[in-house]
Design a protein around this motif. Structure first.
Motif, PDB file in Angstrom:
ATOM      1  N   GLN A 184       0.802  -1.221   0.000  1.00  0.00           N
ATOM      2  CA  GLN A 184       0.000   0.000   0.000  1.00  0.00           C
ATOM      3  C   GLN A 184       0.839   1.279   0.000  1.00  0.00           C
ATOM      4  O   GLN A 184       0.294   2.372   0.114  1.00  0.00           O
ATOM      5  N   GLU A 185       2.156   1.143  -0.111  1.00  0.00           N
ATOM      6  CA  GLU A 185       3.072   2.293  -0.035  1.00  0.00           C
ATOM      7  C   GLU A 185       2.866   3.080   1.260  1.00  0.00           C
ATOM      8  O   GLU A 185       2.905   4.316   1.270  1.00  0.00           O
ATOM      9  N   LEU A 186       2.601   2.353   2.339  1.00  0.00           N
ATOM     10  CA  LEU A 186       2.443   2.978   3.646  1.00  0.00           C
ATOM     11  C   LEU A 186       3.774   3.584   4.078  1.00  0.00           C
ATOM     12  O   LEU A 186       4.807   2.923   4.037  1.00  0.00           O
ATOM     13  N   THR A 187       3.744   4.835   4.490  1.00  0.00           N
ATOM     14  CA  THR A 187       4.934   5.495   5.011  1.00  0.00           C
ATOM     15  C   THR A 187       4.940   5.344   6.529  1.00  0.00           C
ATOM     16  O   THR A 187       3.921   5.552   7.179  1.00  0.00           O
ATOM     17  N   ILE A 188       6.082   4.961   7.087  1.00  0.00           N
ATOM     18  CA  ILE A 188       6.177   4.702   8.528  1.00  0.00           C
ATOM     19  C   ILE A 188       7.309   5.528   9.123  1.00  0.00           C
ATOM     20  O   ILE A 188       8.424   5.549   8.597  1.00  0.00           O
ATOM     21  N   LEU A 189       7.005   6.210  10.221  1.00  0.00           N
ATOM     22  CA  LEU A 189       8.036   6.861  11.029  1.00  0.00           C
ATOM     23  C   LEU A 189       7.973   6.241  12.407  1.00  0.00           C
ATOM     24  O   LEU A 189       6.954   6.314  13.084  1.00  0.00           O
ATOM     25  N   SER A 190       9.050   5.594  12.808  1.00  0.00           N
ATOM     26  CA  SER A 190       9.075   4.834  14.054  1.00  0.00           C
ATOM     27  C   SER A 190      10.054   5.459  15.034  1.00  0.00           C
ATOM     28  O   SER A 190      11.246   5.576  14.745  1.00  0.00           O
ATOM     29  N   ILE A 191       9.520   5.886  16.182  1.00  0.00           N
ATOM     30  CA  ILE A 191      10.353   6.361  17.289  1.00  0.00           C
ATOM     31  C   ILE A 191      10.626   5.150  18.176  1.00  0.00           C
ATOM     32  O   ILE A 191       9.690   4.554  18.700  1.00  0.00           O
ATOM     33  N   THR A 192      11.871   4.757  18.349  1.00  0.00           N
ATOM     34  CA  THR A 192      12.090   3.485  19.021  1.00  0.00           C
ATOM     35  C   THR A 192      13.429   3.397  19.752  1.00  0.00           C
ATOM     36  O   THR A 192      14.407   4.037  19.370  1.00  0.00           O
ATOM     37  N   HIS A 193      13.428   2.574  20.812  1.00  0.00           N
ATOM     38  CA  HIS A 193      14.652   2.144  21.478  1.00  0.00           C
ATOM     39  C   HIS A 193      15.036   0.739  21.024  1.00  0.00           C
ATOM     40  O   HIS A 193      16.134   0.271  21.327  1.00  0.00           O
ATOM     41  N   ASP A 194      14.119   0.067  20.337  1.00  0.00           N
ATOM     42  CA  ASP A 194      14.318  -1.325  19.928  1.00  0.00           C
ATOM     43  C   ASP A 194      15.102  -1.360  18.623  1.00  0.00           C
ATOM     44  O   ASP A 194      14.591  -0.998  17.563  1.00  0.00           O
ATOM     45  N   MET A 195      16.337  -1.826  18.690  1.00  0.00           N
ATOM     46  CA  MET A 195      17.182  -1.818  17.503  1.00  0.00           C
ATOM     47  C   MET A 195      16.770  -2.868  16.476  1.00  0.00           C
ATOM     48  O   MET A 195      17.091  -2.731  15.294  1.00  0.00           O
ATOM     49  N   ASN A 196      16.040  -3.910  16.897  1.00  0.00           N
ATOM     50  CA  ASN A 196      15.508  -4.849  15.914  1.00  0.00           C
ATOM     51  C   ASN A 196      14.403  -4.188  15.088  1.00  0.00           C
ATOM     52  O   ASN A 196      14.267  -4.451  13.899  1.00  0.00           O
ATOM     53  N   GLU A 197      13.625  -3.335  15.740  1.00  0.00           N
ATOM     54  CA  GLU A 197      12.610  -2.564  15.019  1.00  0.00           C
ATOM     55  C   GLU A 197      13.293  -1.582  14.067  1.00  0.00           C
ATOM     56  O   GLU A 197      12.905  -1.444  12.906  1.00  0.00           O
ATOM     57  N   ALA A 198      14.321  -0.898  14.548  1.00  0.00           N
ATOM     58  CA  ALA A 198      15.054   0.043  13.695  1.00  0.00           C
ATOM     59  C   ALA A 198      15.697  -0.672  12.522  1.00  0.00           C
ATOM     60  O   ALA A 198      15.754  -0.134  11.404  1.00  0.00           O
ATOM     61  N   ALA A 199      16.173  -1.899  12.745  1.00  0.00           N
ATOM     62  CA  ALA A 199      16.831  -2.657  11.681  1.00  0.00           C
ATOM     63  C   ALA A 199      15.859  -3.026  10.564  1.00  0.00           C
ATOM     64  O   ALA A 199      16.278  -3.269   9.425  1.00  0.00           O
TER      65      ALA A 199
END
Length: 270
Positions: free
Chosen positions: A191-206
């Motif tokens: 769906q070409e969803l754009t995501i901005l993730s604020i995180t401490h979880d480096m697996n999520e960031a990866a």
């Protein structure tokens, strides 16, 4: 070339105008449509403040924010919120309905969406977060992880162009976190969803396309997960990078830069 989904220019904010230091100082970055950007940094770096500014919950001292090509201000913030959804760290702050399905439907009711369409989207969203079996339950009686998934379902049901996650996976168990990351990757691709993730979880960031590093209110680096985890040695990295650093410290042969777990398997099998 398409307009960025998010364009932030010289954003500055402070909670106490009497203090000299800013919470955010001259922050500039953009996020393309269909891109997944993770924002990382230590506590107090300004990450959650940035999320609140992007959705119009706070007003900056200076700088500009464009979301979906629309300048964010008091007149436009409600228009933007129809296209951008945010999930906070504490899901209890987002519960309205008496049942899980009522809560997921709440945002759509505010848009006067036809009942049949709402029902279809509620079922679709609850399936995405694996909670269809508790749709009649009282949200207050769910576990912390289940509450978090209900909050995510409520936003996904609105089919937003932009999804902002402010530490939204913090209460999830590892399996739920992994499943939701895979779901978001699929929605991003389909769906070409754009995501901005604020995180401490480096697996999520990866899992993201690009990482933005905030330190003391400043953007200090931006790059792919491989670039960030290879260069930012003080960042707590995902398992694969922690393994690489450990082996490197023992003077063992290791890959030259960050690898995902699947890439590690391929490298080890060579």
């Amino acid at each position: 070339m398409n307009e960025p989904m998010i364009q932030v220019e010289n954003l500055t904010f402070k909670y106490n105008r009497l203090k000299e230091s800013n919470t955010l100082s001259s922050v500039s970055f953009s996020v393309d449509k269909g891109e997944w950007l993770s924002v990382i940094g230590n506590n107090g770096a300004g990450k959650s403040t940035l999320a609140a500014l992007l959705i119009g919950l706070l007003k900056p001292q200076s700088g500009s924010i464009f979301v979906c090509g629309i300048p964010l201000n008091e007149e436009t913030k409600w228009v933007i919120r129809r296209r951008a959804g945010i999930v906070f760290q504490n899901p209890d702050n987002q519960f309205i309905g008496a049942t899980v399905q009522d809560d997921v439907a709440f945002g759509m009711e505010n848009l006067n969406m036809p009942v049949e369409e709402m029902r279809r989207r509620v079922i679709e969203a609850l399936k995405l977060v694996d909670l269809l079996n508790v749709r009649e339950a009282d949200p207050s009686r769910l576990s912390g992880g289940q509450k978090q998934r209900v909050a995510i379902a409520g936003v996904l049901a609105l089919h937003p162009d932009l999804l902002i996650l402010d530490e939204a996976f913090v209460m999830l168990d590892p399996r739920s976190r992994c499943d939701l990351l895979q779901t978001l990757k699929r929605l991003k691709a389909e769906q070409e969803l754009t995501i901005l993730s604020i995180t401490h979880d480096m697996n999520e960031a990866a899992a993201s396309d690009r990482i933005l590093v905030l330190k003391n209110g400043y953007v200090t680096r931006s790059g792919s997960p491989a670039e960030i985890f290879s260069a930012e040695m003080d960042v707590e990295a995902p398992f694969g990078e922690r393994l690489r650093r450990l082996l490197l410290s023992k003077k063992r042969r290791v890959p030259e830069s960050y690898l995902t777990e699947s890439e590690w398997i391929q490298w080890l099998c060579k």
